[in-house]
Design an enzyme around this catalytic site. Structure first.
Site, mmCIF file in Angstrom:
data_model
loop_
_atom_site.group_PDB
_atom_site.id
_atom_site.type_symbol
_atom_site.label_atom_id
_atom_site.label_comp_id
_atom_site.label_asym_id
_atom_site.label_seq_id
_atom_site.Cartn_x
_atom_site.Cartn_y
_atom_site.Cartn_z
ATOM 1 N N ARG A 121 0.917 -1.302 -0.145
ATOM 2 C CA ARG A 121 0.037 -0.089 -0.150
ATOM 3 C C ARG A 121 1.049 1.463 -0.073
ATOM 4 O O ARG A 121 1.123 1.796 0.975
ATOM 5 C CB ARG A 121 -0.850 -0.200 1.161
ATOM 6 C CG ARG A 121 -1.551 -1.368 1.346
ATOM 7 C CD ARG A 121 -3.028 -1.620 1.296
ATOM 8 N NE ARG A 121 -3.928 -1.086 0.964
ATOM 9 C CZ ARG A 121 -5.370 -0.891 1.224
ATOM 10 N NH1 ARG A 121 -5.495 -1.567 2.698
ATOM 11 N NH2 ARG A 121 -6.144 -0.300 0.870
ATOM 12 N N GLN A 126 -0.852 2.826 -6.127
ATOM 13 C CA GLN A 126 -2.414 3.097 -5.831
ATOM 14 C C GLN A 126 -3.322 2.313 -6.803
ATOM 15 O O GLN A 126 -4.489 1.831 -6.654
ATOM 16 C CB GLN A 126 -2.777 4.431 -5.663
ATOM 17 C CG GLN A 126 -2.122 4.900 -4.234
ATOM 18 C CD GLN A 126 -2.475 6.404 -4.256
ATOM 19 O OE1 GLN A 126 -2.630 7.100 -5.336
ATOM 20 N NE2 GLN A 126 -2.471 7.098 -2.888
ATOM 21 N N ASP A 129 -3.979 -1.127 -6.480
ATOM 22 C CA ASP A 129 -4.820 -1.551 -5.105
ATOM 23 C C ASP A 129 -6.478 -1.866 -5.041
ATOM 24 O O ASP A 129 -7.289 -1.365 -4.883
ATOM 25 C CB ASP A 129 -4.731 -0.426 -3.902
ATOM 26 C CG ASP A 129 -5.260 -0.601 -2.669
ATOM 27 O OD1 ASP A 129 -5.310 -1.589 -2.231
ATOM 28 O OD2 ASP A 129 -4.875 0.371 -1.822
ATOM 29 N N SER A 132 -8.640 -1.664 -1.946
ATOM 30 C CA SER A 132 -9.169 -0.199 -2.000
ATOM 31 C C SER A 132 -10.444 -0.276 -2.598
ATOM 32 O O SER A 132 -11.523 0.150 -2.346
ATOM 33 C CB SER A 132 -8.282 0.686 -1.772
ATOM 34 O OG SER A 132 -7.229 0.766 -0.837
ATOM 35 N N TYR A 227 -2.982 -0.983 8.575
ATOM 36 C CA TYR A 227 -4.033 -1.913 9.143
ATOM 37 C C TYR A 227 -3.679 -2.269 10.630
ATOM 38 O O TYR A 227 -2.436 -2.324 10.954
ATOM 39 C CB TYR A 227 -4.138 -3.462 8.362
ATOM 40 C CG TYR A 227 -4.662 -3.049 7.029
ATOM 41 C CD1 TYR A 227 -6.080 -3.171 6.904
ATOM 42 C CD2 TYR A 227 -4.054 -3.198 5.749
ATOM 43 C CE1 TYR A 227 -6.704 -3.269 5.665
ATOM 44 C CE2 TYR A 227 -4.695 -3.163 4.472
ATOM 45 C CZ TYR A 227 -5.954 -3.036 4.426
ATOM 46 O OH TYR A 227 -6.776 -3.025 3.424
#
Length: 376
Positions: A121, A126, A129, A132, A227
């Site tokens: 991450r 991005q 990802d 997400s 996380y």
């Protein structure tokens, strides 16, 4: 290089790994693409749609899997691995620490596997990802499910017959799904309160109009890669005490809390459910990982102690058109980072390659996966 997409076989799954618009881009870059027949049907994509942009339709999984790279949304089964070429490459969500027998099958055939849930991450990853992109959709859909099951509206409404007070929504977890749930509930007019073990999410919650419930004076939260990796028992106890009174007033409770590599923490006990208002609703987004609500049931919507509890295990799949579109972008971006039409680069020390590669050359090479499997 030939890419294959298999039809998803997991129950309640409607997504597909690649969509026609993404395949069209890959073909322009020199890739060949093969699709198992019916793979896109549940995402409103026909075999004819794929053929129209230059993809080939394979009659079954065995015919499709005989390719250089094989893609799916969900983890491969041992049977699917058996159809793949020795030394082949595959890509999907794997959650590799949960499928040791599949990893063994891959290693026996020296298959190299890349897991979408293991993509680091970091800012330059991005667009890859998938966690997400899918969580965003799940957070949105969760609020709609809760609103539909609730016997009242979300917003304040002034009418000639009187004033309707706004609904109160309590959200556990301010990750991607939680933040989207906050934004969606606020747009619908609800009052939103949020609790999260990561204090750094307070600013994000408040920027969306939610009220952040802070657990004061307790340590014990270990955060890794955005996380919560570990949460102390003391912290969880204090958190439960904090929301004990708030949950009594909530009309809708949404739980999103996960601890990577472990069972989801129980945040809403049966005793808490008993204190909730009749007709209120809980949507347990963590139900597939054991559940944040003690009495939720996977794949089921149940009523217990007058509270409706929704245990939908695959929320992104309820929006298969958008979920497939975003996932296809994620997985194709990862592929193009790792390879071109002539083959893979195998830059083994590069951060994204190292982070997402699970098996290679007959061995499980992913450090986190090996650390979890060694403890089991």
């Amino acid at each position: 290089m030939q890419i294959a997409v298999l039809k998803e076989t997991k129950a309640y799954e409607k997504r597909v790994a690649l969509t026609p618009e993404i395949i069209k881009q890959l073909i322009k870059k020199g890739f060949e693409v093969k699709i198992e027949t019916g793979a896109g049907q549940n995402s409103s994509i026909s075999d004819a749609d794929y053929e129209a942009i230059g993809a080939t339709i394979a009659k079954d999984a065995k015919a499709a899997a005989d390719s250089d790279v094989v893609m799916k949304v969900n983890a491969f089964t041992e049977e699917e691995v058996g159809h793949m070429r020795d030394g082949g490459i595959c890509m999907s969500f794997m959650y590799a620490y949960t499928i040791p027998s599949v990893l063994d099958a891959m290693n026996k055939k020296k298959i190299s596997s890349f897991s979408m849930d293991a993509v680091p991450r970091i800012s330059r990853a991005q667009k890859m990802d998938a966690l997400s992109s899918q969580a965003n959709l799940a957070g949105y859909k969760t609020v709609l499910l809760g609103a539909n099951a609730l016997g009242k509206i979300f917003p304040l409404m002034m009418t000639a017959a009187g004033t309707i007070t706004p609904s109160k929504v309590l959200i556990f977890g301010a990750g991607v799904a939680g933040l989207q749930a906050i934004a969606t509930a606020k747009r619908l007019g609800a009052i939103v309160e949020v609790t999260d073990v990561r204090p750094e999410t307070k600013e994000q919650v408040e920027s969306l109009g939610g009220r952040f419930l802070t657990v004061e004076g307790v340590e014990g939260v270990v955060v890794e890669g955005g996380y919560a990796k570990e949460v102390s028992a003391e912290y969880l106890q204090k958190q439960k005490e904090l929301i004990q009174e708030r949950i009594k007033e909530a009309d809708l409770v949404i739980t999103t809390a996960l601890v990577i590599g472990k069972k989801a923490p129980v945040l809403v006990t049966e005793e808490m459910v008993k204190t909730m208002k009749a007709g209120s609703v809980i949507v347990d987004m963590a139900v597939e990982s054991g559940g944040n609500c003690e009495v939720s049931e996977i794949h089921q919507t149940v009523v217990k102690h007058g509270v409706t509890i929704i245990g939908e295990s695959n929320l992104p799949s309820l929006l298969p058109v958008n979920a497939s579109q975003l996932y296809a972008t994620n997985i194709s971006t990862l592929l193009l980072h790792l390879a071109d039409k002539d083959g893979f680069k195998w830059e083994m020390d590069e951060e994204i390659t190292k982070g997402s590669l699970i098996t290679h050359g007959g061995h499980t090479v992913h450090e986190f996966t090996n650390s979890i499997l060694s403890k089991s």
